[in-house]
Scaffold this motif. Structure first.
Motif, PDB file in Angstrom:
ATOM      1  N   UNK A   1     -19.825 -33.583 -10.674  1.00 44.32           N
ATOM      2  CA  UNK A   1     -19.709 -35.038 -10.509  1.00 44.32           C
ATOM      3  C   UNK A   1     -18.896 -35.369  -9.262  1.00 44.32           C
ATOM      4  N   UNK A   2     -17.819 -34.618  -9.034  1.00 47.68           N
ATOM      5  CA  UNK A   2     -16.962 -34.861  -7.868  1.00 47.68           C
ATOM      6  C   UNK A   2     -17.670 -34.561  -6.564  1.00 47.68           C
ATOM      7  N   UNK A   3     -18.743 -33.806  -6.627  1.00 43.32           N
ATOM      8  CA  UNK A   3     -19.534 -33.464  -5.440  1.00 43.32           C
ATOM      9  C   UNK A   3     -20.765 -34.365  -5.279  1.00 43.32           C
ATOM     10  N   UNK A   4     -20.924 -35.297  -6.207  1.00 40.95           N
ATOM     11  CA  UNK A   4     -22.080 -36.177  -6.149  1.00 40.95           C
ATOM     12  C   UNK A   4     -23.370 -35.502  -6.523  1.00 40.95           C
ATOM     13  N   UNK A   5     -23.279 -34.427  -7.322  1.00 41.77           N
ATOM     14  CA  UNK A   5     -24.453 -33.635  -7.666  1.00 41.77           C
ATOM     15  C   UNK A   5     -24.636 -33.485  -9.173  1.00 41.77           C
ATOM     16  N   UNK A   6     -24.081 -34.415  -9.944  1.00 46.08           N
ATOM     17  CA  UNK A   6     -24.263 -34.400 -11.395  1.00 46.08           C
ATOM     18  C   UNK A   6     -24.380 -35.821 -11.906  1.00 46.08           C
ATOM     19  N   UNK A   7     -25.131 -35.967 -12.987  1.00 45.50           N
ATOM     20  CA  UNK A   7     -25.269 -37.259 -13.644  1.00 45.50           C
ATOM     21  C   UNK A   7     -25.193 -37.067 -15.152  1.00 45.50           C
ATOM     22  N   UNK A   8     -24.740 -38.116 -15.835  1.00 44.88           N
ATOM     23  CA  UNK A   8     -24.779 -38.174 -17.288  1.00 44.88           C
ATOM     24  C   UNK A   8     -25.821 -39.223 -17.639  1.00 44.88           C
ATOM     25  N   UNK A   9     -26.833 -38.827 -18.407  1.00 45.34           N
ATOM     26  CA  UNK A   9     -27.992 -39.693 -18.596  1.00 45.34           C
ATOM     27  C   UNK A   9     -28.529 -39.637 -20.018  1.00 45.34           C
ATOM     28  N   UNK A  10     -29.393 -40.596 -20.321  1.00 39.57           N
ATOM     29  CA  UNK A  10     -30.214 -40.552 -21.511  1.00 39.57           C
ATOM     30  C   UNK A  10     -31.547 -41.186 -21.159  1.00 39.57           C
ATOM     31  N   UNK A  11     -32.388 -41.418 -22.164  1.00 38.31           N
ATOM     32  CA  UNK A  11     -33.679 -42.067 -21.968  1.00 38.31           C
ATOM     33  C   UNK A  11     -33.728 -43.358 -22.774  1.00 38.31           C
ATOM     34  N   UNK A  12     -34.419 -44.365 -22.228  1.00 37.36           N
ATOM     35  CA  UNK A  12     -34.674 -45.590 -22.966  1.00 37.36           C
ATOM     36  C   UNK A  12     -36.174 -45.824 -23.045  1.00 37.36           C
ATOM     37  N   UNK A  13     -36.590 -46.611 -24.030  1.00 38.94           N
ATOM     38  CA  UNK A  13     -37.996 -46.982 -24.100  1.00 38.94           C
ATOM     39  C   UNK A  13     -38.248 -48.178 -23.191  1.00 38.94           C
ATOM     40  N   UNK A  14     -39.452 -48.725 -23.241  1.00 39.65           N
ATOM     41  CA  UNK A  14     -39.822 -49.813 -22.330  1.00 39.65           C
ATOM     42  C   UNK A  14     -39.008 -51.081 -22.566  1.00 39.65           C
ATOM     43  N   UNK A  15     -38.415 -51.200 -23.763  1.00 38.31           N
ATOM     44  CA  UNK A  15     -37.596 -52.360 -24.086  1.00 38.31           C
ATOM     45  C   UNK A  15     -36.110 -52.124 -23.810  1.00 38.31           C
ATOM     46  N   UNK A  16     -35.784 -50.969 -23.242  1.00 38.82           N
ATOM     47  CA  UNK A  16     -34.391 -50.665 -22.929  1.00 38.82           C
ATOM     48  C   UNK A  16     -33.598 -50.078 -24.074  1.00 38.82           C
ATOM     49  N   UNK A  17     -34.265 -49.752 -25.166  1.00 35.10           N
ATOM     50  CA  UNK A  17     -33.581 -49.165 -26.320  1.00 35.10           C
ATOM     51  C   UNK A  17     -33.435 -47.662 -26.109  1.00 35.10           C
ATOM     52  N   UNK A  18     -32.216 -47.161 -26.276  1.00 32.73           N
ATOM     53  CA  UNK A  18     -31.977 -45.736 -26.085  1.00 32.73           C
ATOM     54  C   UNK A  18     -32.688 -44.899 -27.140  1.00 32.73           C
ATOM     55  N   UNK A  19     -33.258 -43.778 -26.709  1.00 30.97           N
ATOM     56  CA  UNK A  19     -33.827 -42.825 -27.654  1.00 30.97           C
ATOM     57  C   UNK A  19     -32.690 -42.180 -28.443  1.00 30.97           C
ATOM     58  N   UNK A  20     -32.962 -41.818 -29.665  1.00 28.42           N
ATOM     59  CA  UNK A  20     -31.948 -41.204 -30.521  1.00 28.42           C
ATOM     60  C   UNK A  20     -31.715 -39.767 -30.077  1.00 28.42           C
TER      61      UNK A  20
END
Length: 232
Positions: free
Chosen positions: A145-164
């Motif tokens: 993260x400190x090198x600008x080479x990592x992300x923390x992510x998830x997925x959402x559906x078309x309505x913006x709801x996060x996948x479980x």
């Protein structure tokens, strides 16, 4: 990884795509095998950092942005960043946009970003709050993260709801481990799909956090610049 996939069966058109993507991706060569490493020299000027070698991902890129450390909705319960921003190295940003496009076109999902570039002084603050190398990298070593080479992510559906995904972001416990087995099959499938597509493009996850992915090459030095906040 192959052993993890065995035994997960899905139903319906979209889940059939998940199985196909997982199977096909194991046959493909990482996209980073063809990426030409571009060396970018860092300096101490914050404005230069923001203009050269860095990309800010925003909702204009058809992704969701929810930088938790700009709120109190994080494990520290404190605001760590003065304002929300998702900066990442140009090289990585282009790959993430390709990944997002594949999720949109193939599944109707989008990437949601919880954290991106993290200035090294922030890494120190997180370490001071929770000095456990299983979950927080020692600032003396520095994280991706400190090198600008990592992300923390998830997925959402078309309505913006996060996948479980089975746990919240920044959940410190074995339930957040990628291979944790005591989860419903749909949750396991969501984790597999996210990691499978990320790995297809050369990104690597870690054992203890289903949300964390980094791009190992090219390599950059630790950065400590902090973005400016724009008043609305």
């Amino acid at each position: 990884m192959t052993l993890v996939f065995i035994g997960f069966w899905t139903s319906g058109c979209k889940q059939d795509k998940v199985k196909t993507v997982i199977s096909d991706s194991l046959e493909k060569t990482s996209i980073t095998d063809t990426i030409i490493s571009i060396e970018i020299t860092d300096n101490s000027n914050k404005e230069s950092f923001q203009k050269i070698g860095w990309t800010e991902l925003t909702i204009k890129d058809n992704v969701s942005i929810d930088i938790r450390y700009a709120t109190t909705n994080n494990f520290t319960k404190e605001v760590i960043y003065p304002c929300e921003a998702c900066y990442i190295r140009d090289t990585f940003a282009q790959i993430l946009l390709q990944i997002n496009r594949e999720f949109i076109d193939s599944f109707g999902y989008r990437l949601k970003f919880f954290d991106c570039y993290r200035p090294s002084p922030v890494q120190q603050r997180l370490w001071d709050k929770f000095p456990n190398p299983t979950y927080v990298t020692n600032p003396l070593k520095g994280s991706m993260h400190n090198r600008g080479m990592a992300v923390d992510i998830t997925l959402t559906d078309k309505d913006g709801v996060e996948l479980d995904m089975g746990t919240t972001y920044d959940f410190f416990g074995e339930q957040a481990h990628y291979a944790y087995e005591k989860l419903p099959n749909p949750v396991k499938e969501n984790r597999i799909l996210l990691r499978t597509i990320m790995e297809k493009y050369g990104c690597k996850g870690i054992r203890t956090e289903w949300w964390h992915f980094s791009l190992k090459s090219p390599s950059y030095d630790i950065a400590d610049w902090e973005w400016e906040c724009t008043e609305i």
